[in-house]
Design a protein around this motif. Structure first.
Motif, PDB file in Angstrom:
ATOM      1  N   ASN A 136     -29.056  25.470 -21.041  1.00 14.56           N
ATOM      2  CA  ASN A 136     -29.150  26.497 -20.009  1.00 14.56           C
ATOM      3  C   ASN A 136     -28.736  27.837 -20.612  1.00 14.56           C
ATOM      4  O   ASN A 136     -28.624  27.953 -21.834  1.00 14.56           O
ATOM      5  CB  ASN A 136     -28.292  26.122 -18.787  1.00 14.56           C
ATOM      6  CG  ASN A 136     -26.842  25.853 -19.170  1.00 14.56           C
ATOM      7  OD1 ASN A 136     -26.230  26.599 -19.927  1.00 14.56           O
ATOM      8  ND2 ASN A 136     -26.281  24.765 -18.635  1.00 14.56           N
ATOM      9  N   VAL A 137     -28.506  28.848 -19.775  1.00 20.81           N
ATOM     10  CA  VAL A 137     -28.286  30.197 -20.298  1.00 20.81           C
ATOM     11  C   VAL A 137     -26.828  30.477 -20.633  1.00 20.81           C
ATOM     12  O   VAL A 137     -26.485  31.600 -20.984  1.00 20.81           O
ATOM     13  CB  VAL A 137     -28.801  31.265 -19.303  1.00 20.81           C
ATOM     14  CG1 VAL A 137     -30.296  31.185 -19.172  1.00 20.81           C
ATOM     15  CG2 VAL A 137     -28.112  31.110 -17.950  1.00 20.81           C
ATOM     16  N   THR A 138     -25.968  29.469 -20.533  1.00 19.83           N
ATOM     17  CA  THR A 138     -24.588  29.676 -20.977  1.00 19.83           C
ATOM     18  C   THR A 138     -24.557  29.579 -22.505  1.00 19.83           C
ATOM     19  O   THR A 138     -25.584  29.719 -23.167  1.00 19.83           O
ATOM     20  CB  THR A 138     -23.657  28.645 -20.321  1.00 19.83           C
ATOM     21  OG1 THR A 138     -24.086  27.319 -20.696  1.00 19.83           O
ATOM     22  CG2 THR A 138     -23.704  28.775 -18.806  1.00 19.83           C
ATOM     23  N   ASP A 139     -23.383  29.335 -23.076  1.00 15.87           N
ATOM     24  CA  ASP A 139     -23.267  29.322 -24.535  1.00 15.87           C
ATOM     25  C   ASP A 139     -24.121  28.221 -25.145  1.00 15.87           C
ATOM     26  O   ASP A 139     -24.054  27.068 -24.733  1.00 15.87           O
ATOM     27  CB  ASP A 139     -21.804  29.151 -24.942  1.00 15.87           C
ATOM     28  CG  ASP A 139     -21.200  27.884 -24.342  1.00 15.87           C
ATOM     29  OD1 ASP A 139     -21.405  27.658 -23.133  1.00 15.87           O
ATOM     30  OD2 ASP A 139     -20.551  27.129 -25.080  1.00 15.87           O
ATOM     31  N   LEU A 140     -24.913  28.583 -26.134  1.00 21.63           N
ATOM     32  CA  LEU A 140     -25.821  27.629 -26.761  1.00 21.63           C
ATOM     33  C   LEU A 140     -25.097  26.723 -27.762  1.00 21.63           C
ATOM     34  O   LEU A 140     -25.394  25.536 -27.864  1.00 21.63           O
ATOM     35  CB  LEU A 140     -26.954  28.376 -27.476  1.00 21.63           C
ATOM     36  CG  LEU A 140     -28.039  27.518 -28.125  1.00 21.63           C
ATOM     37  CD1 LEU A 140     -28.741  26.662 -27.081  1.00 21.63           C
ATOM     38  CD2 LEU A 140     -29.034  28.393 -28.853  1.00 21.63           C
ATOM     39  N   ALA A 141     -24.130  27.305 -28.485  1.00 18.95           N
ATOM     40  CA  ALA A 141     -23.466  26.543 -29.550  1.00 18.95           C
ATOM     41  C   ALA A 141     -22.801  25.291 -29.015  1.00 18.95           C
ATOM     42  O   ALA A 141     -22.887  24.221 -29.620  1.00 18.95           O
ATOM     43  CB  ALA A 141     -22.444  27.433 -30.247  1.00 18.95           C
ATOM     44  N   ARG A 142     -22.124  25.406 -27.884  1.00 19.81           N
ATOM     45  CA  ARG A 142     -21.415  24.250 -27.327  1.00 19.81           C
ATOM     46  C   ARG A 142     -22.397  23.187 -26.851  1.00 19.81           C
ATOM     47  O   ARG A 142     -22.090  21.993 -26.859  1.00 19.81           O
ATOM     48  CB  ARG A 142     -20.523  24.701 -26.177  1.00 19.81           C
ATOM     49  CG  ARG A 142     -19.683  23.604 -25.544  1.00 19.81           C
ATOM     50  CD  ARG A 142     -18.734  24.188 -24.516  1.00 19.81           C
ATOM     51  NE  ARG A 142     -19.428  25.007 -23.556  1.00 19.81           N
ATOM     52  CZ  ARG A 142     -20.027  24.543 -22.446  1.00 19.81           C
ATOM     53  NH1 ARG A 142     -19.990  23.256 -22.182  1.00 19.81           N
ATOM     54  NH2 ARG A 142     -20.640  25.359 -21.626  1.00 19.81           N
ATOM     55  N   GLN A 143     -23.587  23.601 -26.437  1.00 16.29           N
ATOM     56  CA  GLN A 143     -24.546  22.654 -25.883  1.00 16.29           C
ATOM     57  C   GLN A 143     -25.289  21.868 -26.962  1.00 16.29           C
ATOM     58  O   GLN A 143     -25.644  20.705 -26.744  1.00 16.29           O
ATOM     59  CB  GLN A 143     -25.565  23.389 -25.006  1.00 16.29           C
ATOM     60  CG  GLN A 143     -24.939  24.067 -23.796  1.00 16.29           C
ATOM     61  CD  GLN A 143     -25.969  24.828 -22.975  1.00 16.29           C
ATOM     62  OE1 GLN A 143     -26.749  24.233 -22.240  1.00 16.29           O
ATOM     63  NE2 GLN A 143     -25.992  26.150 -23.112  1.00 16.29           N
ATOM     64  N   VAL A 144     -25.554  22.488 -28.106  1.00 14.96           N
ATOM     65  CA  VAL A 144     -26.370  21.817 -29.117  1.00 14.96           C
ATOM     66  C   VAL A 144     -25.532  21.199 -30.229  1.00 14.96           C
ATOM     67  O   VAL A 144     -26.015  20.328 -30.952  1.00 14.96           O
ATOM     68  CB  VAL A 144     -27.406  22.783 -29.733  1.00 14.96           C
ATOM     69  CG1 VAL A 144     -28.332  23.310 -28.660  1.00 14.96           C
ATOM     70  CG2 VAL A 144     -26.731  23.930 -30.474  1.00 14.96           C
ATOM     71  N   ASN A 145     -24.289  21.633 -30.401  1.00 21.50           N
ATOM     72  CA  ASN A 145     -23.437  21.085 -31.460  1.00 21.50           C
ATOM     73  C   ASN A 145     -22.477  20.051 -30.901  1.00 21.50           C
ATOM     74  O   ASN A 145     -21.264  20.187 -30.994  1.00 21.50           O
ATOM     75  CB  ASN A 145     -22.644  22.201 -32.145  1.00 21.50           C
ATOM     76  CG  ASN A 145     -23.532  23.091 -32.969  1.00 21.50           C
ATOM     77  OD1 ASN A 145     -24.347  22.610 -33.743  1.00 21.50           O
ATOM     78  ND2 ASN A 145     -23.393  24.394 -32.800  1.00 21.50           N
TER      79      ASN A 145
END
Length: 437
Positions: free
Chosen positions: A125-134
């Protein structure tokens, strides 16, 4: 030329009378066809999953488009309407999930490469990308252990065994059969006879490889006319690899040992170059350049996320506007604006950690490339992965595309959030168009 033709004819008849050659070819062809269908099955499975998430994404967004037209005079419609037009979602946890898929290149089924180790799609989603994919493992341990039995596996690991089986007794069979002295009494040099026998066997191997590669293109529905360059590149790489193993067996034959010992030497060379050398090379590089610990990076990202909740709003906004001066001035009393500003800072810090991680991986890979000639099997597989666009570099390009896609979404969402505006019909249509990109 007539001499070579005569030797070829005699040797072919001798080989074909033996059931060993037929059995070897059947085994290799059977393994090759299995590898072709295994790769096809894996790619189709990946494409099915990607199609499912794309369909889910479209269905969910179509619901948002419909909810944005609801009559809000009815209380039952108000929550859905707010979820559709609010860039912050409802309750800050119900953001719309976007998906970006890594479409399979034409030759992915012939050489899966690292498509089974890295995700072929990401949801965020549009929140932080790093936390979502790592949040996942660097690789699938079971896949690292067993590998993929695709067509490239057959070429890299099984074709050398076919060459060993065909070449190991070229000299020993004549010596142990009592015909060596007869051959040496002929006006033709023994070396010429042995080279002719080797050339015939080499042609058999190359014909087998070509047939399997043609079958791979045919059964995967790959147009040979459109991908002829890739076909020839694959064929040249594999032929070069077969030539290397032929030369290695030529060295074994030149030792003039017994058939049993020649076979054992050939298998020993196969073990060294396909299993032992890659393992030793990996140990050497790991000692010189220890692999980066992704678990530490994931933990650091999570720690940054926890720390953001403890930061004063003024500190967050000061840092945010230093890095993003183009956003409209924030209302320091607005929870949403502080909440999303902290995500921007988290992504900025996490990206710095990610760049360090990638720099370590790149340095390690650079060292591996300097020594990869010691492990020809790994080098050839990497080359086939590169030609098939299933190597790590292709995945990194997909990740770069994902970051750019996420940034485009943030530009739309965050401008609305920091302007305290809702989405209009045009904004939702713009976002809807992005789903099909």
């Amino acid at each position: 030329m007539k001499l070579f033709t005569h030797i070829f004819q005699y040797e072919w008849k001798s080989l074909w009378r033996s059931s060993i050659l037929k059995a070897l070819l059947l085994v290799v062809l059977g393994a090759g066809i299995y590898g072709i269908y295994f790769g096809k099955f894996e790619v189709e499975k990946q494409e099915t999953r990607m199609a499912q998430v794309q369909q889910y994404e479209r269905q969910q967004f179509d619901s948002l488009l419909y909810w944005s037209t609801l009559d809000t005079t009815y209380e039952t419609n108000q929550e859905k309407y707010q979820q559709a037009v609010s860039p912050t979602g409802v309750g800050w946890s119900k953001h719309f999930t976007y998906y970006l898929t890594h479409d399979a290149p034409p030759l992915a089924g012939l050489c899966l490469g690292q498509r089974d180790l890295f995700p072929v799609y990401y949801g965020f989603n549009v929140t932080d990308l790093a936390r979502q994919v790592n949040v996942g493992e660097l690789a699938n341990p079971m896949k690292l252990l067993t590998g993929n039995f695709d067509l490239s596996y057959v070429f890299v690991f099984l074709i050398p065994l076919l060459i060993i089986a065909l070449f190991y007794n070229i000299y020993a069979r004549e010596k142990e059969g009592g015909t060596l002295s007869l051959l040496q009494s002929q006006p033709v040099p023994l070396t010429t006879i042995l080279i002719s026998k080797g050339l015939l066997r080499m042609l058999i191997v190359l014909a087998t490889v070509t047939v399997l590669l043609l079958l791979g293109f045919l059964l995967h529905g790959i147009s040979l006319a459109q991908q002829f360059g890739l076909f020839m590149s694959w064929l040249l790489v594999i032929c070069g690899y077969c030539l290397l193993w032929t030369l290695l067996m030529g060295v074994v034959i030149a030792l003039k040992r017994t058939a049993a010992l020649s076979a054992m030497l050939g298998l020993g060379v196969w073990l060294i170059f396909t299993l032992i050398t890659p393992a030793l090379l990996n140990m050497f590089v790991s000692a010189q350049e220890p692999p980066p610990n992704r678990a530490e990076m994931i933990h650091a990202v999570r720690s940054l996320n926890d720390k953001n909740w403890e930061m004063p709003k003024s500190f967050v906004f000061d840092r945010f506007y230093q890095e993003n001066p183009d956003f409209p001035p924030a209302d320091t009393a607005d929870f949403n604006q502080w909440y999303y500003a902290s995500f921007v800072l988290l992504d900025s810090e996490a990206n710095a950690l990610k760049q360090q991680f990638e720099a370590q991986v790149a340095e390690r890979n650079q060292m591996l490339k300097r020594w990869e000639w010691l492990a020809p099997a790994a080098m050839v597989h990497e080359k086939l992965s590169t030609l098939s666009q299933t190597d790590r570099r292709s995945h990194q390009e997909f990740v770069t595309e994902m970051y750019a896609y996420h940034q485009g979404l943030k530009d739309l969402y965050y401008n609305k959030i920091f302007s305290s505006e809702m989405f209009g019909t045009a904004d939702l249509e713009t976002l809807s168009a992005r789903l099909s990109e």
